[in-house]
Design an enzyme around this catalytic site. Structure first.
Site, PDB file in Angstrom:
ATOM      1  CB  ALA A  38      -0.873  -0.014   1.244  1.00  7.82           C
ATOM      2  CD  GLU A  60      -2.325  -7.874   2.647  1.00 12.09           C
ATOM      3  OE1 GLU A  60      -1.996  -6.687   2.431  1.00 12.09           O
ATOM      4  OE2 GLU A  60      -3.130  -8.209   3.527  1.00 12.09           O
ATOM      5  CD  GLU A 107       1.260  -5.619   5.474  1.00 12.91           C
ATOM      6  OE1 GLU A 107       2.131  -6.438   5.823  1.00 12.91           O
ATOM      7  OE2 GLU A 107       0.660  -5.703   4.398  1.00 12.91           O
TER       8      GLU A 107
HETATM    9  C1  LIG Z   1     -10.751   4.838   9.607  1.00  8.83           C
HETATM   10  C2  LIG Z   1     -10.169   3.472   9.676  1.00  8.83           C
HETATM   11  C3  LIG Z   1      -9.404   3.195   8.455  1.00  8.83           C
HETATM   12  C4  LIG Z   1      -8.945   1.796   8.490  1.00  8.83           C
HETATM   13  C5  LIG Z   1      -8.220   1.524   7.242  1.00  8.83           C
HETATM   14  C6  LIG Z   1      -8.389   0.118   6.883  1.00  8.83           C
HETATM   15  C7  LIG Z   1      -7.849  -0.098   5.509  1.00  8.83           C
HETATM   16  C8  LIG Z   1      -8.147  -1.486   5.096  1.00  8.83           C
HETATM   17  C9  LIG Z   1      -7.455  -1.874   3.844  1.00  8.83           C
HETATM   18  C10 LIG Z   1      -6.011  -1.636   3.971  1.00  8.83           C
HETATM   19  C11 LIG Z   1      -5.266  -2.526   3.067  1.00  8.83           C
HETATM   20  C12 LIG Z   1      -3.949  -2.754   3.698  1.00  8.83           C
HETATM   21  C13 LIG Z   1      -2.939  -3.190   2.693  1.00  8.83           C
HETATM   22  C14 LIG Z   1      -1.642  -3.631   3.310  1.00  8.83           C
HETATM   23  O1  LIG Z   1      -1.863  -4.706   4.176  1.00  8.83           O
HETATM   24  C15 LIG Z   1      -0.936  -2.500   3.998  1.00  8.83           C
HETATM   25  C16 LIG Z   1       0.427  -2.283   3.413  1.00  8.83           C
HETATM   26  O2  LIG Z   1       0.800  -2.758   2.381  1.00  8.83           O
HETATM   27  S1  LIG Z   1       1.451  -1.277   4.297  1.00  8.83           S
HETATM   28  C17 LIG Z   1       2.922  -1.212   3.300  1.00  8.83           C
HETATM   29  C18 LIG Z   1       3.738  -2.434   3.388  1.00  8.83           C
HETATM   30  N1  LIG Z   1       4.970  -2.248   2.690  1.00  8.83           N
HETATM   31  C19 LIG Z   1       6.097  -1.918   3.300  1.00  8.83           C
HETATM   32  O3  LIG Z   1       6.167  -1.795   4.491  1.00  8.83           O
HETATM   33  C20 LIG Z   1       7.305  -1.674   2.439  1.00  8.83           C
HETATM   34  C21 LIG Z   1       7.988  -0.406   2.828  1.00  8.83           C
HETATM   35  N2  LIG Z   1       9.140  -0.146   1.999  1.00  8.83           N
HETATM   36  C22 LIG Z   1      10.330  -0.704   2.205  1.00  8.83           C
HETATM   37  O4  LIG Z   1      10.530  -1.523   3.075  1.00  8.83           O
HETATM   38  C23 LIG Z   1      11.439  -0.282   1.304  1.00  8.83           C
HETATM   39  O5  LIG Z   1      11.156   0.978   0.841  1.00  8.83           O
HETATM   40  C24 LIG Z   1      11.627  -1.241   0.105  1.00  8.83           C
HETATM   41  C25 LIG Z   1      10.323  -1.460  -0.622  1.00  8.83           C
HETATM   42  C26 LIG Z   1      12.195  -2.576   0.592  1.00  8.83           C
HETATM   43  C27 LIG Z   1      12.622  -0.611  -0.892  1.00  8.83           C
HETATM   44  O6  LIG Z   1      13.817  -0.277  -0.228  1.00  8.83           O
HETATM   45  P1  LIG Z   1      14.932   0.608  -0.962  1.00  8.83           P
HETATM   46  O7  LIG Z   1      15.177   0.081  -2.305  1.00  8.83           O
HETATM   47  O8  LIG Z   1      16.067   0.703  -0.014  1.00  8.83           O
HETATM   48  O9  LIG Z   1      14.287   2.040  -1.178  1.00  8.83           O
HETATM   49  P2  LIG Z   1      13.757   3.076  -0.098  1.00  8.83           P
HETATM   50  O10 LIG Z   1      13.361   2.405   1.136  1.00  8.83           O
HETATM   51  O11 LIG Z   1      14.726   4.188  -0.019  1.00  8.83           O
HETATM   52  O12 LIG Z   1      12.416   3.573  -0.797  1.00  8.83           O
HETATM   53  C28 LIG Z   1      12.487   4.322  -2.000  1.00  8.83           C
HETATM   54  C29 LIG Z   1      11.378   5.343  -1.944  1.00  8.83           C
HETATM   55  O13 LIG Z   1      10.119   4.663  -1.991  1.00  8.83           O
HETATM   56  C30 LIG Z   1       9.327   5.075  -0.876  1.00  8.83           C
HETATM   57  N3  LIG Z   1       8.496   3.929  -0.485  1.00  8.83           N
HETATM   58  C31 LIG Z   1       8.904   2.682  -0.271  1.00  8.83           C
HETATM   59  N4  LIG Z   1       7.859   1.908   0.027  1.00  8.83           N
HETATM   60  C32 LIG Z   1       6.787   2.682  -0.020  1.00  8.83           C
HETATM   61  C33 LIG Z   1       5.394   2.454   0.193  1.00  8.83           C
HETATM   62  N5  LIG Z   1       4.895   1.228   0.481  1.00  8.83           N
HETATM   63  N6  LIG Z   1       4.555   3.501   0.073  1.00  8.83           N
HETATM   64  C34 LIG Z   1       5.022   4.721  -0.249  1.00  8.83           C
HETATM   65  N7  LIG Z   1       6.327   5.012  -0.465  1.00  8.83           N
HETATM   66  C35 LIG Z   1       7.194   3.992  -0.340  1.00  8.83           C
HETATM   67  C36 LIG Z   1      10.337   5.461   0.177  1.00  8.83           C
HETATM   68  O14 LIG Z   1       9.756   6.301   1.121  1.00  8.83           O
HETATM   69  C37 LIG Z   1      11.387   6.152  -0.655  1.00  8.83           C
HETATM   70  O15 LIG Z   1      10.886   7.414  -0.947  1.00  8.83           O
HETATM   71  P3  LIG Z   1      11.847   8.667  -1.023  1.00  8.83           P
HETATM   72  O16 LIG Z   1      12.541   8.750   0.286  1.00  8.83           O
HETATM   73  O17 LIG Z   1      12.795   8.384  -2.136  1.00  8.83           O
HETATM   74  O18 LIG Z   1      10.951   9.822  -1.276  1.00  8.83           O
END
Ligand SMILES: CCCCCCCCCCCCC[C@H](O)CC(=O)SCCNC(=O)CCNC(=O)[C@H](O)C(C)(C)COP(=O)(O)OP(=O)(O)OC[C@H]1O[C@@H](n2cnc3c(N)ncnc32)[C@H](O)[C@@H]1OP(=O)(O)O
Length: 718
Positions: A61, A103, A123
């Protein structure tokens, strides 16, 4: 967005397109919905492959969207629509499939991954749980024990491990996309019933309750107050005991609670802070994106005590050729024995057969003449370090970078001892240096931008969270620690016991309270520094005021009594013997404190947990504001990253500056004023000008503080 293309062989290819990680933003979700619809409606489409642009399937997400109102098509029905398709859908997993990305793949009928792709449900590290069906589908596919492990830790696994766990159907060292496209053609017409995970029973061992109960106990212990890991176990219990639809409702219910908790906000802030600190700026205007760095391949470490040994291992793990120098014969021979074993162990822990770099040992400084960078890790003594820097300046090539692993000494003074002040910088590692993630990169007034960029880059290669900080006593982390430990000592004078203070801090989420920590690192470390500063030692009056401010001689007196902590088997606690680890209350300390209070006419009082927490934390936070005010850290994120990665600040509380914002800046100010009135001779309690300015400006959100600091500095208000 997501693109749709119809390929030869009647395969529809849906490509997620949202660089850099193809996060599932509202636009991407809308694109997938449209592409799926076209795949359903177009009779030419016989099967579907989903992939991500630029060799990265999907990072989950879009975390940035969590801060605003939800918009765009929701993910849960979208994944159900994919799963329900009667044309086979294959996920081609290259690069990464994390969180919502995995997912999405679990909603597909087949998964084909590159062997090195990273898969996981991280997450929990963001204070959430996999709420797009992940907690319900993964245990149906990989079994409950594997799902418990992956979901509660959030760890990433390789495509190869995912195959072993049954999460993917096939792996390749070639193009997962090419294989998936071929595979998609080959499975047209096969029945899909057994491929829809939501329709399958959960793969559980017979003793579900026992397993879940045991796991919950472990998770609660590890969580130190974090809510998400506990909620993850709750969602998995639902998967194991309820039909899919009810389990999904439970997943959503738990997600709503987590989503609205301060912890999720704190953990998401911590995720972005870690990335913000990589984009460093210096007061001169030099920045990560306007400065070139040098690539270092040869380095030397001088001094092979605990820190030096760890640093040598960390450098070798980053692929460097390392010259390790120790002039004391005994220490050198110990290092020769210990370091290769440490290196091998750590390489193994990282899944490597051998370390990519090498370490050679020697006893002469002359052997470092050809390296590109030197890190000195000798005893924390300015005279010794100055002498070493003079020698290094003469021995090393003219462009060799000279770095000091000091924990608080003046980098400018060290630089001035050399003929190359622009190439001198501090590298403050944290013990054990090959494991701890934090590196404070201390920029002296004369450190060149290229030097800073090179060392920041080197830190990154070593897997560190490198934070650029200014050169002031204690830098950022230790400077803030000083008022915190001072407060803890004052609390003992007023009536508290070490175990009471520690309990409060541990309940807040620190892995160790201040006194247990002090016993672990050794009380003599601070004693030596205070002696060097003329605060204690022979000839210094044993009063409670030193150098014009309130002072607690308690830790000095502990050292004088030979109680140096774990190493002597006695400190603020008692241990089984020298080197013992298990802390037990010591009646000696009670007697010692009683006598001390009697000597100084101090009446012991009962001190509430709230006061202990406020005085310890707010004095530390106040110093953080002063550091920002002085320009020693570029922003609050830098301070918070330092505390989370180097000082055990609970990540689910974001960091000290984030915590101040959560508590409310006005309240922190009010409390500091209150305690300052009660203790007017305790300087660190005097609220910082910056805190006052922020409160006067209406307590803006933490993301706006840098702007305010910059504005106020321009107008000389700070
Ligand atoms: C009112 C009640 C509301 C209730 C809400 C209920 C909602 C119900 C439905 C929800 C559905 C949920 C779906 C899901 O379960 C939730 C999720 O998916 S949460 C996200 C999970 N993913 C992660 O945690 C991954 C996070 N990212 C990383 O670990 C790393 O970035 C990476 C992917 C391994 C890559 O690493 P690197 O190559 O080293 O690069 P960087 O880390 O430097 O990242 C580059 C750049 O990308 C940005 N970024 C990375 N991941 C995300 C992301 N998921 N979303 C947005 N942006 C992301 C990162 O910030 C860097 O940005 P920059 O610094 O360059 O601007």
């Amino acid at each position: 967005m997501a693109t749709f293309s119809l390929l030869p062989g009647s395969v529809a290819l849906i490509t997620l397109t949202n660089p850099p990680v193809n996060a599932l933003s509202a636009a991407v979700r809308a694109g997938i919905v449209q592409a799926v619809q076209r795949s359903v409606e177009d009779p030419k489409v016989k099967s579907v492959v989903i992939c991500g642009q630029n060799g990265r399937f999907c990072g989950g997400a879009d975390i940035r969207e969590f801060a605003g109102p939800m918009s765009g098509p929701p993910l849960v029905p979208l994944i159900h629509a994919i799963e329900a398709l009667d044309k086979p859908v294959v996920a081609a997993i290259e690069g990464l499939a994390l969180g919502g990305g995995l997912e999405l793949a679990l909603g597909c009928h087949y998964r084909i991954a590159h062997t090195t792709a990273l898969l996981g449900l991280p997450e929990v590290t963001l204070g959430l749980l996999p709420a797009a069906g992940g907690t319900q589908r993964l245990p149906r596919l990989a079994g409950l024990p594997a799902a418990l492990d992956l979901i509660t830790t959030g760890r990433h696994i390789s495509g190869t491990e995912a195959l072993e766990l049954g999460i993917v159907d096939q792996v390749t060292d070639g193009s997962a996309l090419d294989i998936a496209l071929e595979f998609a053609k080959s499975i047209v017409g096969r029945p899909l019933n057994t491929r829809r995970l939501s329709t399958l029973p959960c793969r559980c061992p017979t003793d579900i309750d026992n397993l879940l109960d045991r796991f919950m106990v472990q998770v609660r212990q590890r969580a130190r107050g974090a809510l998400a890991p506990v909620a993850c176990v709750g969602a998995l219990r639902a998967a194991a005991t309820l039909p899919y639809a009810q389990g999904l409702r439970k997943e959503r219910e738990l997600m709503d609670t987590l989503f609205n908790s301060g912890q999720a906000r704190a953990l998401q802030y911590a995720f972005f802070s870690q990335r913000v600190v990589g984009k460093w700026t210096l007061p001169s205007g030099a920045r990560w994106d306007n400065t070139t760095s040098r690539t270092i391949s040869t380095a030397a470490v001088i001094g092979l005590g605990t820190m030096g040994r760890g640093i040598a291992v960390a450098l070798a793990l980053a692929g460097m050729s390392v010259v390790a120098v120790e002039t004391q014969e005994k220490q050198l021979s110990e290092a020769r024995q210990m370091v290769p074993a440490m290196l091998q162990r750590e390489a193994g822990r990282r899944g490597l057969d051998t370390a990519p770099g090498v370490i050679s040992f020697c006893s002469s400084l002359q052997d470092v003449s050809e390296v590109e960078l030197v890190i000195e890790a000798v005893f924390e003594d300015m005279a010794l370090k100055l002498q070493l820097f003079r020698q290094l300046s003469a021995v090393c090539k003219p462009d060799t970078l000279l770095c000091s692993n000091t924990s608080g000494l003046d980098i400018d003074q060290l630089a001035a001892a050399t003929q190359r002040p622009g190439l001198v910088v501090g590298m403050h590692f944290f013990a054990p240096a090959h494991i701890m993630k934090l590196l404070e990169v201390v920029c002296g007034t004369r450190s060149s931008p290229e030097t800073v960029a090179t060392v920041m880059q080197l830190g990154k290669r070593m897997g560190k969270v490198s934070v650029a900080v200014g050169n002031c006593p204690g830098f950022v982390g230790n400077r803030m620690l000083k008022p915190y430990t001072e407060q803890a000592n004052f609390l003992l004078e007023e009536g508290a016991m070490p175990e009471q203070v520690d309990k409060v801090l541990e309940e807040f989420g620190f892995p160790m309270g201040v006194f247990r920590m002090s016993d672990l690192s050794g009380l003599d470390v601070g004693w030596r520094i205070r002696k060097a500063a003329g605060l204690t030692g022979p000839g210094v009056e044993p009063t409670r005021t030193r150098q014009g401010r309130r002072y607690s001689p308690l830790p000095d007196q502990m050292c004088e009594a030979g109680r140096l902590g774990q190493k002597t088997g006695r400190g603020w606690y008692q241990y089984d013997g020298p080197g013992g680890r298990v802390a037990r209350s010591d009646p000696w300390v009670q007697t010692f404190l009683d006598a001390y209070r009697a000597r100084h006419n101090l009446a012991a009082r009962v001190i509430a947990a709230e006061e202990i927490l406020e005085r310890c934390l707010y004095s530390l936070i106040n110093e953080g504001f002063k550091i920002l005010q002085d320009g020693m850290a570029a922003g609050p994120e830098d301070i918070d990253a330092i505390y989370v990665f180097g000082y055990g600040w609970p990540r689910h509380r974001g960091g000290p500056m984030f915590h101040a914002g959560q508590v409310g800046l006005a309240r922190v100010l009010e409390k500091l004023e209150h305690y300052q009135q009660l203790h007017p001779d305790v300087a660190p309690m005097k609220p910082s000008m910056l805190l006052r300015r922020l409160v006067a400006a209406g307590s803006p959100p933490i993301q706006k503080w840098r702007e305010l600091i910059h504005r106020e500095r321009v107008h000389s208000q700070l």
